[in-house]
Structures are given as structure tokens and as C-alpha cells.
Enzyme design. Structure first.
Site, mmCIF file in Angstrom:
data_model
loop_
_atom_site.group_PDB
_atom_site.id
_atom_site.type_symbol
_atom_site.label_atom_id
_atom_site.label_comp_id
_atom_site.label_asym_id
_atom_site.label_seq_id
_atom_site.Cartn_x
_atom_site.Cartn_y
_atom_site.Cartn_z
ATOM 1 N N LYS A 11 0.845 -1.207 0.000
ATOM 2 C CA LYS A 11 0.000 0.000 0.000
ATOM 3 C C LYS A 11 0.877 1.253 0.000
ATOM 4 O O LYS A 11 1.926 1.254 -0.634
ATOM 5 C CB LYS A 11 -0.981 -0.054 1.176
ATOM 6 C CG LYS A 11 -1.763 -1.372 1.205
ATOM 7 C CD LYS A 11 -2.932 -1.377 2.144
ATOM 8 C CE LYS A 11 -3.622 -2.734 2.073
ATOM 9 N NZ LYS A 11 -4.829 -2.810 2.883
ATOM 10 N N HIS A 94 -8.379 -3.308 -6.313
ATOM 11 C CA HIS A 94 -8.390 -3.441 -4.845
ATOM 12 C C HIS A 94 -9.548 -2.620 -4.275
ATOM 13 O O HIS A 94 -9.869 -1.555 -4.793
ATOM 14 C CB HIS A 94 -7.050 -2.956 -4.287
ATOM 15 C CG HIS A 94 -6.890 -3.256 -2.833
ATOM 16 N ND1 HIS A 94 -7.478 -2.486 -1.861
ATOM 17 C CD2 HIS A 94 -6.257 -4.265 -2.193
ATOM 18 C CE1 HIS A 94 -7.199 -3.010 -0.672
ATOM 19 N NE2 HIS A 94 -6.461 -4.090 -0.843
ATOM 20 N N GLU A 96 -9.765 -0.697 -1.843
ATOM 21 C CA GLU A 96 -9.431 0.691 -1.494
ATOM 22 C C GLU A 96 -9.471 1.568 -2.746
ATOM 23 O O GLU A 96 -9.855 2.736 -2.686
ATOM 24 C CB GLU A 96 -8.059 0.748 -0.807
ATOM 25 C CG GLU A 96 -8.147 0.212 0.617
ATOM 26 C CD GLU A 96 -6.862 -0.378 1.165
ATOM 27 O OE1 GLU A 96 -5.787 -0.159 0.580
ATOM 28 O OE2 GLU A 96 -6.941 -1.064 2.204
ATOM 29 N N GLY A 170 -7.536 -5.017 6.991
ATOM 30 C CA GLY A 170 -6.954 -4.095 7.966
ATOM 31 C C GLY A 170 -7.708 -4.016 9.279
ATOM 32 O O GLY A 170 -7.490 -3.113 10.079
HETATM 33 P P1 PGA Z 1 -4.534 -6.578 5.366
HETATM 34 O O1 PGA Z 1 -4.743 -6.001 3.874
HETATM 35 O O2 PGA Z 1 -3.742 -7.854 5.234
HETATM 36 O O3 PGA Z 1 -3.758 -5.502 6.087
HETATM 37 O O4 PGA Z 1 -5.879 -6.811 5.940
HETATM 38 C C1 PGA Z 1 -4.978 -6.867 2.808
HETATM 39 C C2 PGA Z 1 -5.171 -6.086 1.538
HETATM 40 O O5 PGA Z 1 -5.742 -4.994 1.571
HETATM 41 O O6 PGA Z 1 -4.749 -6.530 0.458
#
Ligand code: PGA
Length: 255
Positions: A11, A94, A96, A170
Site C-alpha cells: 500500500k 483493490h 481501497e 486491515g
Molecule cells: P490486510 O490487507 O492484510 O492488512 O488486511 C490486505 C489487503 O488490503 O490486500
């Protein structure tokens, strides 16, 4: 047998120096581990640092996004032709990006098509929100994302999809292994309808969302789960190494 993938999605984290350190640590601990594909996805400015650190190794580099056009007036974007030759993989769609940057099934579809045409390997992400799961809409949402995201695309053997329930990302609240296995089974069945049974059987479908060294073995031992797309736990070399080793062991133990 499908070769699983452990992909680290860094990220908007790391610095030039910490990216290089992390690459070196991961290289030391996992270069010799076979039976699992290892991928790190640093931010754009550090891709060439990662590539240089990992040159000649078994660890691949991926980007976190790509634009579908080859070039042009798209301020701030990075094209597939700029990434080709620099990285092997690219994360597309993704949650996000869908939630904060207005990506839709249609733009995700264009990105997957452009990436494949440029010789990049997409890690195509799908996943339901908490509200969608609570409303009993998980299957409908996943099938729609798969159908529209891969519409008109000839899905190659070994293609990578990541099932990432938005509520698990997350949050420390991973899906249970049976829950993730079931959702991934639905996704694979939709890929079979789109691309045929043989391609569907070859497609690697990763689970993502709060994967850690504590839950990766159970997730990886499920029949449908082919590794993980990992955020937080991929930012520490020891933790990434543990994810890779446990995934390789879980895959080797599968019937
Ligand atoms: P995370 O994120 O392992 O921190 O939950 C996974 C992702 O967004 O690909």
C-alpha cells in the site's frame, strides 16, 4: 496442482530505504522456498529499487495499480507500457481503489484487459462489504464483480484473483477459513462459466483480509484457497517469511 501465491501489498507504506531493507530480508528468508510464488508490491516510486534488490531471485515484483491507456493526458497515472519490463504482476481493483478512487467494474475490466495485453499478470481483486454480507448479497456481488471485471477477456491459465472481503481488510477480523473457502468456490464456479472448467481449475484464487502468520496455515490448507494477498503482515520480513513457508507447507500437504 495450483502453485499458491503469497503477495505483499505494501500500500502507501515504506521509504526507499525500508523498501530495500524489506526486500533484502524477504530475499534471505524465502529465495530458496519452492512450491509458492512470492510477490512484493511496493509503491510506484520504489518499484525499481525492489526490482534491483530482487534481480535474479525467485521473488517477483508487482505494482498496485495501472491505467488502461498506453499514454496521454492522464495526470498522475501510470500506464501498462510503463510497467511492462519493470514488474511482472499488478494488483487491479483493490477495494481501497474502488472505495476511495472511484474504480468501477467497468474501469477494472479495462485495466485487466490492458494489463494482460501488455504481458503483465493481474491480481484481480473482488470482495463484498460488510453491509452486502449482512444483507445476504455476498454471492450476487462476487459473481457480478467477476463477470463484469473479466467480461470479454480471455482468462489465461494460472490467472490470479484475490477474494478480499472489505470488512476483513486491515481490521484484524479475518474471514474464517471455511467462509473464505466457500466464497472462493463461488468465484471459481463463475470463472468456469466464463472461461471453462480447465481454466477455472488452473486459476489461483487468493484470500486477503487480515492474513497473519497465525491464520495462514489454516487458510492455506483449504481446498479452494491458493495463498494470500497480504497487507499489514507483509510489511515485516519475518512475518512475510513465515507466511511463505507456512503456505508452501500447507500446499504440499494438500491431496
Ligand atoms: P490486510 O490487507 O492484510 O492488512 O488486511 C490486505 C489487503 O488490503 O490486500
Amino acid at each position: 496442482m495450483r502453485v499458491p501465491i503469497i503477495a505483499g501489498n505494501w500500500k502507501m507504506n515504506t521509504t526507499a530505504a525500508s523498501c530495500a531493507d524489506l526486500c533484502r530480508g524477504i530475499l534471505q528468508g524465502t529465495d530458496g522456498v519452492s512450491g509458492v510464488e512470492k510477490v512484493v508490491c511496493p509503491p510506484f516510486p520504489f518499484l525499481s529499487i525492489a526490482r534491483d534488490c530482487l534481480k535474479g531471485s525467485s521473488i517477483r515484483v508487482g505494482a498496485q495499480n495501472v491505467h488502461w491507456a498506453e499514454k496521454g493526458a492522464y495526470t498522475g497515472e501510470v500506464s501498462h507500457s510503463m510497467l511492462a519490463g519493470l514488474v511482472e504482476y499488478v494488483i487491479i481493483g483493490h477495494s481501497e481503489r474502488r472505495a476511495y478512487f472511484c474504480e468501477t467494474d467497468e474501469t477494472v475490466n479495462k485495466k485487466v484487459a490492458a494489463a494482460l495485453a501488455a504481458g503483465l499478470k493481474p491480481i484481480f481483486c473482488v470482495g463484498e462489504t460488510e453491509a452486502e454480507r449482512e444483507a445476504g448479497r455476498t454471492e450476487e456481488v462476487l459473481l457480478r464483480q467477476v463477470r463484469l471485471g473479466l467480461g470479454g477477456i480471455q482468462v489465461p491459465e494460472g490467472f490470479a484473483i484475490a477474494y478480499e472481503p472489505v470488512w476483513a481488510i486491515g481490521t484484524g477480523k479475518a474471514a474464517t477459513a471455511p467462509m473464505a473457502n466457500e466464497a472462493i468456490g463461488l468465484i471459481r464456479a463463475e470463472v468456469a462459466r466464463l472461461a471453462g472448467a480447465a481454466v477455472a481449475q488452473s486459476v489461483r484464487i487468493l484470500y486477503g483480509g487480515s492474513v497473519t502468520p497465525d491464520n495462514v496455515a489454516e487458510l492455506g490448507s483449504q481446498p479452494e484457497i491458493d495463498g494470500g494477498l497480504v497487507g499489514g503482515a507483509s510489511l515485516d520480513a519475518d512475518s512475510f517469511i513465515s507466511l511463505v513457508r507456512q503456505t508452501a507447507e500447507a500446499a504440499a500437504a494438500k491431496p
